[in-house]
Write a protein that holds these residues in place. Structure first.
Motif, PDB file in Angstrom:
ATOM      1  N   TYR A 157      -8.553   5.673  -4.495  1.00 16.93           N
ATOM      2  CA  TYR A 157      -7.628   6.635  -4.113  1.00 16.93           C
ATOM      3  C   TYR A 157      -6.266   6.823  -4.821  1.00 16.93           C
ATOM      4  O   TYR A 157      -5.743   5.450  -5.280  1.00 16.93           O
ATOM      5  CB  TYR A 157      -7.241   6.317  -2.578  1.00 16.93           C
ATOM      6  CG  TYR A 157      -6.265   7.450  -2.080  1.00 16.93           C
ATOM      7  CD1 TYR A 157      -6.455   8.767  -2.089  1.00 16.93           C
ATOM      8  CD2 TYR A 157      -5.065   6.749  -1.346  1.00 16.93           C
ATOM      9  CE1 TYR A 157      -5.439   9.511  -1.596  1.00 16.93           C
ATOM     10  CE2 TYR A 157      -4.346   7.655  -0.850  1.00 16.93           C
ATOM     11  CZ  TYR A 157      -4.471   8.959  -1.045  1.00 16.93           C
ATOM     12  OH  TYR A 157      -3.521   9.856  -0.434  1.00 16.93           O
ATOM     13  N   LYS A 170      -3.973  11.547  -4.347  1.00 16.80           N
ATOM     14  CA  LYS A 170      -4.321  12.860  -4.217  1.00 16.80           C
ATOM     15  C   LYS A 170      -5.683  13.256  -3.929  1.00 16.80           C
ATOM     16  O   LYS A 170      -6.251  14.209  -3.103  1.00 16.80           O
ATOM     17  CB  LYS A 170      -3.946  13.599  -5.488  1.00 16.80           C
ATOM     18  CG  LYS A 170      -2.514  13.767  -5.791  1.00 16.80           C
ATOM     19  CD  LYS A 170      -2.299  14.528  -7.167  1.00 16.80           C
ATOM     20  CE  LYS A 170      -0.387  14.856  -7.348  1.00 16.80           C
ATOM     21  NZ  LYS A 170      -0.242  15.425  -8.600  1.00 16.80           N
ATOM     22  N   GLU A 171      -6.590  12.305  -4.548  1.00 14.70           N
ATOM     23  CA  GLU A 171      -7.993  12.650  -4.737  1.00 14.70           C
ATOM     24  C   GLU A 171      -8.673  11.106  -4.484  1.00 14.70           C
ATOM     25  O   GLU A 171      -8.153  10.143  -4.657  1.00 14.70           O
ATOM     26  CB  GLU A 171      -8.624  13.422  -5.922  1.00 14.70           C
ATOM     27  CG  GLU A 171      -8.450  12.646  -6.939  1.00 14.70           C
ATOM     28  CD  GLU A 171      -9.073  13.496  -7.919  1.00 14.70           C
ATOM     29  OE1 GLU A 171      -9.057  14.849  -8.066  1.00 14.70           O
ATOM     30  OE2 GLU A 171      -9.471  12.847  -9.138  1.00 14.70           O
ATOM     31  N   LEU A 177      -8.266  15.766  -1.491  1.00 12.06           N
ATOM     32  CA  LEU A 177      -7.687  15.488  -0.229  1.00 12.06           C
ATOM     33  C   LEU A 177      -6.694  16.488   0.188  1.00 12.06           C
ATOM     34  O   LEU A 177      -5.805  16.634  -0.507  1.00 12.06           O
ATOM     35  CB  LEU A 177      -7.305  14.262   0.344  1.00 12.06           C
ATOM     36  CG  LEU A 177      -8.555  12.982  -0.300  1.00 12.06           C
ATOM     37  CD1 LEU A 177      -8.127  11.772   0.494  1.00 12.06           C
ATOM     38  CD2 LEU A 177     -10.063  13.191   0.386  1.00 12.06           C
ATOM     39  N   LYS A 191      -3.463  17.587   3.262  1.00 10.95           N
ATOM     40  CA  LYS A 191      -2.726  16.720   3.775  1.00 10.95           C
ATOM     41  C   LYS A 191      -3.248  15.720   4.850  1.00 10.95           C
ATOM     42  O   LYS A 191      -2.781  14.640   4.855  1.00 10.95           O
ATOM     43  CB  LYS A 191      -1.554  17.534   4.226  1.00 10.95           C
ATOM     44  CG  LYS A 191      -0.400  16.789   4.758  1.00 10.95           C
ATOM     45  CD  LYS A 191       0.840  17.610   5.454  1.00 10.95           C
ATOM     46  CE  LYS A 191       1.816  17.090   5.494  1.00 10.95           C
ATOM     47  NZ  LYS A 191       3.017  17.981   6.337  1.00 10.95           N
ATOM     48  N   ARG A 215      -5.159  12.893   3.785  1.00 10.43           N
ATOM     49  CA  ARG A 215      -4.447  11.915   3.015  1.00 10.43           C
ATOM     50  C   ARG A 215      -3.886  10.833   4.113  1.00 10.43           C
ATOM     51  O   ARG A 215      -3.784   9.818   4.126  1.00 10.43           O
ATOM     52  CB  ARG A 215      -3.439  12.385   2.184  1.00 10.43           C
ATOM     53  CG  ARG A 215      -4.011  13.212   0.771  1.00 10.43           C
ATOM     54  CD  ARG A 215      -3.100  13.424  -0.266  1.00 10.43           C
ATOM     55  NE  ARG A 215      -1.853  14.340   0.274  1.00 10.43           N
ATOM     56  CZ  ARG A 215      -1.964  15.324   0.271  1.00 10.43           C
ATOM     57  NH1 ARG A 215      -2.925  16.118  -0.306  1.00 10.43           N
ATOM     58  NH2 ARG A 215      -0.816  16.212   0.808  1.00 10.43           N
ATOM     59  N   GLU A 238      -4.503   7.224   4.544  1.00  6.27           N
ATOM     60  CA  GLU A 238      -3.044   6.200   4.268  1.00  6.27           C
ATOM     61  C   GLU A 238      -2.871   5.497   5.582  1.00  6.27           C
ATOM     62  O   GLU A 238      -1.978   4.325   5.700  1.00  6.27           O
ATOM     63  CB  GLU A 238      -1.791   7.130   3.806  1.00  6.27           C
ATOM     64  CG  GLU A 238      -2.155   7.410   2.516  1.00  6.27           C
ATOM     65  CD  GLU A 238      -1.106   8.592   2.029  1.00  6.27           C
ATOM     66  OE1 GLU A 238      -0.328   8.907   2.746  1.00  6.27           O
ATOM     67  OE2 GLU A 238      -1.329   8.960   0.832  1.00  6.27           O
TER      68      GLU A 238
END
Length: 376
Positions: A220, A223-224, A257, A259, A262, A266
């Motif tokens: 990761y 962003k992707e 991904l 928002k 993500r 995270e």
């Protein structure tokens, strides 16, 4: 050997036993004369012809030995799950063939009947799976001259069953509508917030569950995600799951991904960072960096997620895969082109993608008609 006069010379003939049928067969060669030299040459040529025709000794090769030989040849070249699938086919065929069936006694008519029954009993996809194993087995045996010909498999097909209204409706059961997804996630959240986040992540990325479970921090970039493996769960108690090869080359992909996706990813990374800092487990000490983990730090457990899903009340069958199909339906509803969806979810063949895509677009057409009705 005997000789007969013909219009073009002298035909020297000999008989032999056909190893396929046990019947007497005849070979012949024509020579310009009947001299001793011609007789000797004819005899040598006849013996070579007989040797070639009787080279096949397949009467001792059993049908299941042919299949097992192919399965053994794939050991080390395919994933463990694929090998397991081969073995399941081998076991299933015992429902239709005696264990001592000779390979060269299986007729196209009988084999076709078996394939018909498999499709009717299970599905077209299962029949195709069995056919593929049989075809590969027969062709390998033919190349190795374990059987004289693989013609039997070339003469059969996997029949497609006409879809009933019920079958069509069942296709619609493979994905959740937006409202159904909202309701299901709410129920899962009450059972396990972590599982709810995992299922939501699947619905936003279209990942297979094994692909999700195999994700590591290094996959990761903010962003992707880089999908490059699938997690293989152990078949034996005590063994540990490990990152295996992806399903196929099309499964290796970069997935951007949104928002919310993500935020979910995270969230797990932050939870893992806290655990590794304050209460590291053996998984952490051994350097594992899986993102979606259990409280013990190991990769998320498929069995646990499925047990949670079984507690949820829904008029559709819930499994982790339904969230992957739901992702396809959401993209289709948003008007994303089919090819783009296939690339995102790692599909090579459009069959599965198209099945979900078509049902969603049909619903959209119904909504369009309803909107038109309200204009007047």
């Amino acid at each position: 050997m005997w000789m007969e006069k013909t219009k073009t010379g002298y035909a020297f003939r000999e008989t032999y036993t056909d190893p396929l049928t046990g019947k007497r067969r005849k070979v012949s060669v024509t020579m310009p004369s009947k001299s001793n030299t011609a007789k000797k040459a004819a005899s040598e040529r006849l013996q070579l012809m007989i040797q070639e025709k009787t080279k096949y000794q397949g009467t001792d090769m059993l049908f299941f030995d042919v299949i097992q030989a192919y399965i053994d040849s794939r050991q080390g070249f395919v994933k463990e799950s694929t090998m397991l699938g081969y073995e399941m086919v081998w076991k299933r065929l015992h429902d239709y063939f005696p264990a001592d069936t000779k390979a060269d006694r299986v007729t196209p008519a009988y084999l076709q009947d078996v394939l018909d029954k498999l499709v009717q009993r299970f599905s077209y996809a299962y029949g195709k799976k069995v056919y593929t194993v049989l075809k590969s087995s027969c062709l390998l045996a033919e190349r190795l001259r374990q059987v004289e010909s693989a013609d039997v498999i070339r003469r059969v097909t996997v029949p497609k069953v006409k879809q009933s209204v019920q079958a069509v409706e069942q296709e619609r059961e493979k994905f959740l509508s937006k409202q159904e997804l909202h309701d299901v996630l709410a129920q899962i959240r009450a059972e396990s917030p972590a599982v709810a986040l995992i299922c939501e992540f699947q619905s936003r990325t279209g990942l297979r569950f094994g692909e999700l479970a195999a994700l590591r921090d290094e996959d990761y970039d903010g962003k992707e995600i880089y999908v490059n493996a699938t997690l293989v769960w152990p078949r034996k108690k005590g063994d540990r799951p490990y990152r295996g090869d992806p399903k196929n080359i099309y499964s290796i992909r970069h997935v951007k991904l949104d928002k919310r996706a993500r935020e979910i990813l995270e969230h797990f990374q932050l939870r893992n960072k806290r655990r590794r800092l304050w209460e590291p487990t053996r998984h952490d000490k051994e350097g594992e960096t899986y993102i979606f983990t259990t409280t013990e730090g190991g990769p998320v457990d498929l069995a646990y997620v499925n047990r949670t899903l079984r507690k949820i009340k829904c008029n559709k069958h819930l499994s982790t895969h339904i969230f992957r199909h739901t992702h396809i339906s959401l993209l289709a509803e948003a008007g994303v082109p089919l090819k783009a969806i296939m690339q995102r979810v790692g599909h090579n063949e459009p069959t599965t993608t198209l099945a979900v895509y078509t049902h969603v677009t049909e619903s959209m057409e119904d909504e369009a008609v309803e909107a038109l009705e309200k204009i007047h």
